[in-house]
Write a protein that holds these residues in place. Structure first.
Motif, PDB file in Angstrom:
ATOM      1  N   PHE A   1       4.431 101.587  58.413  1.00  0.00           N
ATOM      2  CA  PHE A   1       4.638 100.155  58.221  1.00  0.00           C
ATOM      3  C   PHE A   1       4.376  99.745  56.777  1.00  0.00           C
ATOM      4  O   PHE A   1       5.025  98.830  56.250  1.00  0.00           O
ATOM      5  N   THR A   2       3.441 100.421  56.111  1.00  0.00           N
ATOM      6  CA  THR A   2       3.171 100.122  54.707  1.00  0.00           C
ATOM      7  C   THR A   2       4.379 100.458  53.839  1.00  0.00           C
ATOM      8  O   THR A   2       4.822  99.650  53.022  1.00  0.00           O
ATOM      9  N   PHE A   3       4.910 101.659  54.007  1.00  0.00           N
ATOM     10  CA  PHE A   3       6.070 102.075  53.219  1.00  0.00           C
ATOM     11  C   PHE A   3       7.277 101.180  53.499  1.00  0.00           C
ATOM     12  O   PHE A   3       8.031 100.829  52.588  1.00  0.00           O
ATOM     13  N   THR A   4       7.463 100.825  54.774  1.00  0.00           N
ATOM     14  CA  THR A   4       8.606  99.986  55.123  1.00  0.00           C
ATOM     15  C   THR A   4       8.479  98.605  54.495  1.00  0.00           C
ATOM     16  O   THR A   4       9.458  98.041  53.991  1.00  0.00           O
ATOM     17  N   ALA A   5       7.263  98.048  54.498  1.00  0.00           N
ATOM     18  CA  ALA A   5       7.039  96.735  53.890  1.00  0.00           C
ATOM     19  C   ALA A   5       7.344  96.763  52.400  1.00  0.00           C
ATOM     20  O   ALA A   5       7.961  95.841  51.854  1.00  0.00           O
ATOM     21  N   VAL A   6       6.928  97.840  51.719  1.00  0.00           N
ATOM     22  CA  VAL A   6       7.159  97.958  50.280  1.00  0.00           C
ATOM     23  C   VAL A   6       8.636  98.174  49.988  1.00  0.00           C
ATOM     24  O   VAL A   6       9.183  97.645  49.012  1.00  0.00           O
TER      25      VAL A   6
ATOM     26  N   GLY B   1      10.480  94.656  50.847  1.00  0.00           N
ATOM     27  CA  GLY B   1      10.139  93.511  50.013  1.00  0.00           C
ATOM     28  C   GLY B   1       9.478  93.900  48.709  1.00  0.00           C
ATOM     29  O   GLY B   1       9.565  95.041  48.254  1.00  0.00           O
ATOM     30  N   ASP B   2       8.803  92.923  48.118  1.00  0.00           N
ATOM     31  CA  ASP B   2       8.140  93.114  46.837  1.00  0.00           C
ATOM     32  C   ASP B   2       6.706  93.589  47.040  1.00  0.00           C
ATOM     33  O   ASP B   2       6.034  93.191  47.994  1.00  0.00           O
TER      34      ASP B   2
ATOM     35  N   GLY C   1       8.752  82.440  48.068  1.00  0.00           N
ATOM     36  CA  GLY C   1       9.972  83.239  48.081  1.00  0.00           C
ATOM     37  C   GLY C   1      11.044  82.687  48.972  1.00  0.00           C
ATOM     38  O   GLY C   1      11.699  83.429  49.678  1.00  0.00           O
ATOM     39  N   GLN C   2      11.211  81.398  48.991  1.00  0.00           N
ATOM     40  CA  GLN C   2      12.194  80.799  49.878  1.00  0.00           C
ATOM     41  C   GLN C   2      13.624  81.145  49.493  1.00  0.00           C
ATOM     42  O   GLN C   2      14.551  80.837  50.237  1.00  0.00           O
ATOM     43  N   HIS C   3      13.812  81.760  48.311  1.00  0.00           N
ATOM     44  CA  HIS C   3      15.148  82.190  47.953  1.00  0.00           C
ATOM     45  C   HIS C   3      15.583  83.412  48.754  1.00  0.00           C
ATOM     46  O   HIS C   3      16.747  83.740  48.807  1.00  0.00           O
ATOM     47  N   HIS C   4      14.603  84.102  49.376  1.00  0.00           N
ATOM     48  CA  HIS C   4      14.898  85.218  50.289  1.00  0.00           C
ATOM     49  C   HIS C   4      13.995  85.100  51.507  1.00  0.00           C
ATOM     50  O   HIS C   4      13.140  85.959  51.734  1.00  0.00           O
ATOM     51  N   PRO C   5      14.128  84.043  52.334  1.00  0.00           N
ATOM     52  CA  PRO C   5      13.171  83.800  53.407  1.00  0.00           C
ATOM     53  C   PRO C   5      13.119  84.900  54.450  1.00  0.00           C
ATOM     54  O   PRO C   5      12.047  85.241  54.933  1.00  0.00           O
ATOM     55  N   LYS C   6      14.273  85.493  54.787  1.00  0.00           N
ATOM     56  CA  LYS C   6      14.265  86.525  55.829  1.00  0.00           C
ATOM     57  C   LYS C   6      13.553  87.781  55.342  1.00  0.00           C
ATOM     58  O   LYS C   6      12.740  88.367  56.039  1.00  0.00           O
TER      59      LYS C   6
ATOM     60  N   VAL D   1      10.039  89.284  56.977  1.00  0.00           N
ATOM     61  CA  VAL D   1       9.945  90.651  57.508  1.00  0.00           C
ATOM     62  C   VAL D   1       8.873  91.441  56.765  1.00  0.00           C
ATOM     63  O   VAL D   1       8.100  92.200  57.372  1.00  0.00           O
ATOM     64  N   THR D   2       8.802  91.262  55.437  1.00  0.00           N
ATOM     65  CA  THR D   2       7.799  91.965  54.642  1.00  0.00           C
ATOM     66  C   THR D   2       6.388  91.613  55.097  1.00  0.00           C
ATOM     67  O   THR D   2       5.528  92.492  55.276  1.00  0.00           O
ATOM     68  N   ILE D   3       6.145  90.323  55.309  1.00  0.00           N
ATOM     69  CA  ILE D   3       4.816  89.882  55.742  1.00  0.00           C
ATOM     70  C   ILE D   3       4.501  90.405  57.139  1.00  0.00           C
ATOM     71  O   ILE D   3       3.379  90.847  57.419  1.00  0.00           O
TER      72      ILE D   3
END
Length: 303
Positions: free
Chosen positions: A91-96, A99-100, A149-154, A158-160
């Motif tokens: 999950f850590t790698f996927t989040a990185v 996202g940012d 980051g509302q310019h990329h809300p989805k 997902v990152t969070i």
């Protein structure tokens, strides 16, 4: 002095994730190394490092060593801990990758609130009011980071979500390591856990893309990623297993949220990346969110 281990781990973690971000497959680096390949080498590197502890069985950390032989009917304990470690890393790698780093890393700091809540729930005293205050502060910090980051809300949502799931896995991992290590001894329990991590990792061998590793110097990015993440896992896991002070150790470890924002922005300015496009206002808001998370984890431990 034992708090120096999680402090070092917090820096190693963020630096390792920066290399993971650059070497992983993405729209920017279509020739990059995929997630399964990264997980394969990081897990084997961490397992090899942890396995060295068994060479010092009965020599180091004698106070935590068991006084009798190991009851092998408890072998399920390191297995559960190994699965939690694997899930947390995935999950850590996927989040990185999704996202940012400057978004995912501060959210990982909520782990200390989860650790404290798990310890409180499993005790007869329940959860202190300060813990609920810490959870509220953490939620505000996450919301503040998300709103930047509302310019990329989805993508940010997902990152969070992925970062919170990783934090949950690692919080449970730390709690169980603290509780089950004394019956085994740190120099036995941790090698047993990571021997199982290595065994589970070998199941992914058919999906490792060996041909991509030497592409355009990927080794120059992948090797530091593996070494840094293996070292940070060694530092924080050993500290929890030996000293047991999981709540306070994770407070110091949560400083990776601040390092994540600062170092990710600096690295993006040098090598390129989406963090480099942040305006001063957005950067300040992310730092403010990371600051709230830091206050939350401090409150959780001071309680």
């Amino acid at each position: 002095m034992h708090l120096l281990l999680p402090l070092l781990a917090s820096l190693l973690f963020v630096c390792g994730l920066l290399f993971v971000k650059r070497v992983s497959q993405s729209s920017v680096r279509p020739e990059g190394v995929d997630q399964i390949t990264l997980l394969f080498f990081v897990n084997l590197g961490t397992s090899g490092l942890m396995g060295l502890l068994y060479l010092f069985d009965g020599v180091l950390f004698e106070s935590s060593a068991p006084t009798s032989s190991i009851n092998w009917s408890l072998i399920w304990q390191p297995l559960i801990v190994a699965v939690l470690f694997m899930l947390g890393l995935i999950f850590t790698f996927t989040a990185v990758e999704v996202g940012d780093v400057s978004i995912a890393t501060p959210v990982f700091g909520v782990k200390v609130v989860f650790v404290t809540c798990i310890l409180a729930l499993s005790s007869s005293d329940g959860i202190p009011p300060a813990i609920w205050g810490a959870a509220l502060l953490a939620s505000m910090g996450i919301a503040l980071i998300q709103w930047t980051g509302q310019h990329h809300p989805k993508r940010i949502g997902v990152t969070i979500a992925l970062a919170l799931t990783a934090a949950t896995c690692y919080a449970t991992f730390d709690t169980l390591v603290q509780r089950w290590s004394p019956a085994w001894g740190s120099t036995r329990f941790l090698p047993a856990v990571f021997a199982m991590v290595a065994a589970l990792t070998l199941l992914a061998l058919p999906w490792v893309r060996w041909k991509r590793i030497p592409t355009r110097g990927n080794w120059k990015l992948m090797l530091p990623a593996v070494v840094l993440l293996a070292l940070q896992a060694f530092c924080i896991t050993l500290a929890v297993s030996v000293f047991g002070d999981a709540a306070r150790l994770n407070v110091v470890y949560s400083l990776r949220g601040l390092w994540g924002v600062l170092l990710a922005y600096t690295a993006a300015r040098i090598w390129g990346g989406s963090e480099a496009d942040l305006t001063s206002k957005l950067l300040v808001m992310r730092l403010s969110g990371a600051g709230l998370l830091t206050l939350a984890v401090a409150l959780a431990v001071l309680s």
